[in-house]
Motif scaffolding. Sequence first.
Motif, PDB file in Angstrom:
ATOM      1  N   HIS A  41       1.092  -1.129   0.138  1.00 16.97           N
ATOM      2  CA  HIS A  41       0.351   0.360   0.200  1.00 16.97           C
ATOM      3  C   HIS A  41       0.824   1.188   0.012  1.00 16.97           C
ATOM      4  CE1 HIS A  41      -3.754  -2.765   0.713  1.00 16.97           C
ATOM      5  NE2 HIS A  41      -3.342  -3.225   1.458  1.00 16.97           N
ATOM      6  N   ASP A 166      -9.949   3.610  11.886  1.00 17.12           N
ATOM      7  CA  ASP A 166      -8.066   3.247  11.845  1.00 17.12           C
ATOM      8  C   ASP A 166      -7.245   4.186  11.568  1.00 17.12           C
ATOM      9  OD1 ASP A 166      -9.148   3.308   8.992  1.00 17.12           O
ATOM     10  OD2 ASP A 166      -8.808   1.299   9.197  1.00 17.12           O
ATOM     11  N   ALA A 168      -7.056   5.705   8.050  1.00 20.41           N
ATOM     12  CA  ALA A 168      -6.708   5.744   7.426  1.00 20.41           C
ATOM     13  C   ALA A 168      -6.446   6.628   6.018  1.00 20.41           C
ATOM     14  CB  ALA A 168      -7.625   4.095   6.282  1.00 20.41           C
ATOM     15  N   ASP A 185      -5.436   3.703   2.694  1.00 22.26           N
ATOM     16  CA  ASP A 185      -4.121   3.266   2.870  1.00 22.26           C
ATOM     17  C   ASP A 185      -4.438   2.115   3.881  1.00 22.26           C
ATOM     18  OD1 ASP A 185      -4.310   4.023   5.539  1.00 22.26           O
ATOM     19  OD2 ASP A 185      -2.460   5.504   4.746  1.00 22.26           O
ATOM     20  N   ASN A 186      -5.535   1.841   3.579  1.00 24.15           N
ATOM     21  CA  ASN A 186      -6.335   0.699   4.588  1.00 24.15           C
ATOM     22  C   ASN A 186      -7.222  -0.055   3.079  1.00 24.15           C
ATOM     23  OD1 ASN A 186      -8.464   0.929   3.796  1.00 24.15           O
ATOM     24  ND2 ASN A 186      -9.560   1.380   5.567  1.00 24.15           N
ATOM     25  N   ASN A 223      -8.235  -3.817   0.692  1.00 23.70           N
ATOM     26  CA  ASN A 223      -7.100  -4.219   0.140  1.00 23.70           C
ATOM     27  C   ASN A 223      -6.454  -4.314  -1.042  1.00 23.70           C
ATOM     28  OD1 ASN A 223      -4.630  -5.277   1.339  1.00 23.70           O
ATOM     29  ND2 ASN A 223      -4.569  -7.662   0.213  1.00 23.70           N
TER      30      ASN A 223
END
Length: 495
Positions: A41, A166, A168, A185-186, A223
């Motif tokens: 990522h 989270d 992100a 980015d997650n 992902n």
Amino acid sequence: MVALKRKTESANGAAKRAKHGSATSSFILHSYSKLPDLNSHVAAKTTPLDVFVWGTGSMCELGLGPNASTKEVKRPRLNPFLTKEKLGGASIVDFAVGGMHTLCLDSQNRVWSWGTNDSAVLGRDTSKVKEKLKEADADSDDEDGDLNEAESTPGLVEGLPEVKEDGAKIVQMAATDNLSAVLYDNGEVYAWGCFRCNEGLLGFLRKDIDIQRTPLKIDLLKNITQLAGGKDHLLALDAKGIVYAWGNGQQFQLGRRVLERHRYRTLEPQQFGLYDIKYIASGDFHCFAISHDNKVYAWGLNQFGQCAFTDSEGNLEDGSLITKPTEIESLSNKNIVEIAAGEHHTLALTASGEVFAWGRYDMKEVGIAREDLPEGTFKDAHGNARSVPIPTKLQFGKKGNDVKMKAVGCGSHHSFAVTEDGFIYAWGFADTYAPGLGPLDEDVEKPTRIVNTATKHHDIKLIGAGGQFSVAGGVKIEDEDEAEDRVDKYEEIDG
């Protein structure tokens, strides 16, 4: 198709069942969690950028406000709405350019948008502001008057979580003609707008949503490490090296045949047998992927050789299609690191800074001087060059110079390459001022450096383009001696 790489001797049983390094789609789907991560990522961009725009903005594409005088900008102009002062201390760090709109990401993880909002691509409500008609005694020669203020002025996309629970952050954006998307980015993807096809509106998600007016999480994507947008389709690459596609597939942009009775299934991301990939890119109707062993694949519309293929006799046909990902052998192992594509042409950048071009020639999109056209150039019945289906290395500056590039960009029919120290070379269709070279009597045949006051002392980092406009982001060189030495260097290079 690209085979999935097998793991090493310590691989788990699922990987061992991939005979000779190959794998079927069903194997991939059922063994996904056991597959190795091949792609990382990316981190969020942090370099503050000054944003420049130019071209024709009659549909609010330039983001310079509603004044009618902003509809045509012949050379790069600083966008005054995207400065630190206007953004409350934040800076623009990234952008993505669609056919008639632009997305910008700032250092506070907010997304700004401007341009035509007919398909809700701006991710915010612009319906309450109407165009101002021209005053009877106005000085402007523009018959249509001012632009829609909300569409022509950068505004915040509504409904995106600035910082997710989270932590992100947004790391990439993608813009098609009628849809916008952001990648966190997650690995999560949010999108809004719609897809269109030859018959009109196709939709956003299955039959459930025609047009999505605010950002919606695409639950089927997980992902994800990269996005690539075409005219009305999107590609996504995940950490396992698998490519997904959704949107309009009438020119095989989705890498598979689409049956009419299943047309709405194309509004859901699906993998189509392309694995072990590290990079994806897309033009309006044609697509590219680079594998981990540096093979380059193409698929989609190819009537001008924009996929770099001809028939067995070296000819091209109208409506020619590459129906599945096919290796471009002449580009494989050239260490291609970036691909940009327009409506009917393509550019590829190597790690060593070389640029290769191929595709349509009519509007000088490929940047090759007539006297330098390679053998194999396709000509019409009158002997006029129509397209260059062979990837051909471009020359920048006078012959004998070896100018290295760090970025490439394509609009529908115009092109750019950015030198390693931040100057822009432009070429292609010039009627809309999209190359940024000022008023010209004809299209720009070969790469020509943009020379103007606004960007003269800027190190351009990013370049993008739409149908009839262009966007660049750069960092000002504060050392005056360094800046002048750089100008002198390129005056010598250009001769």
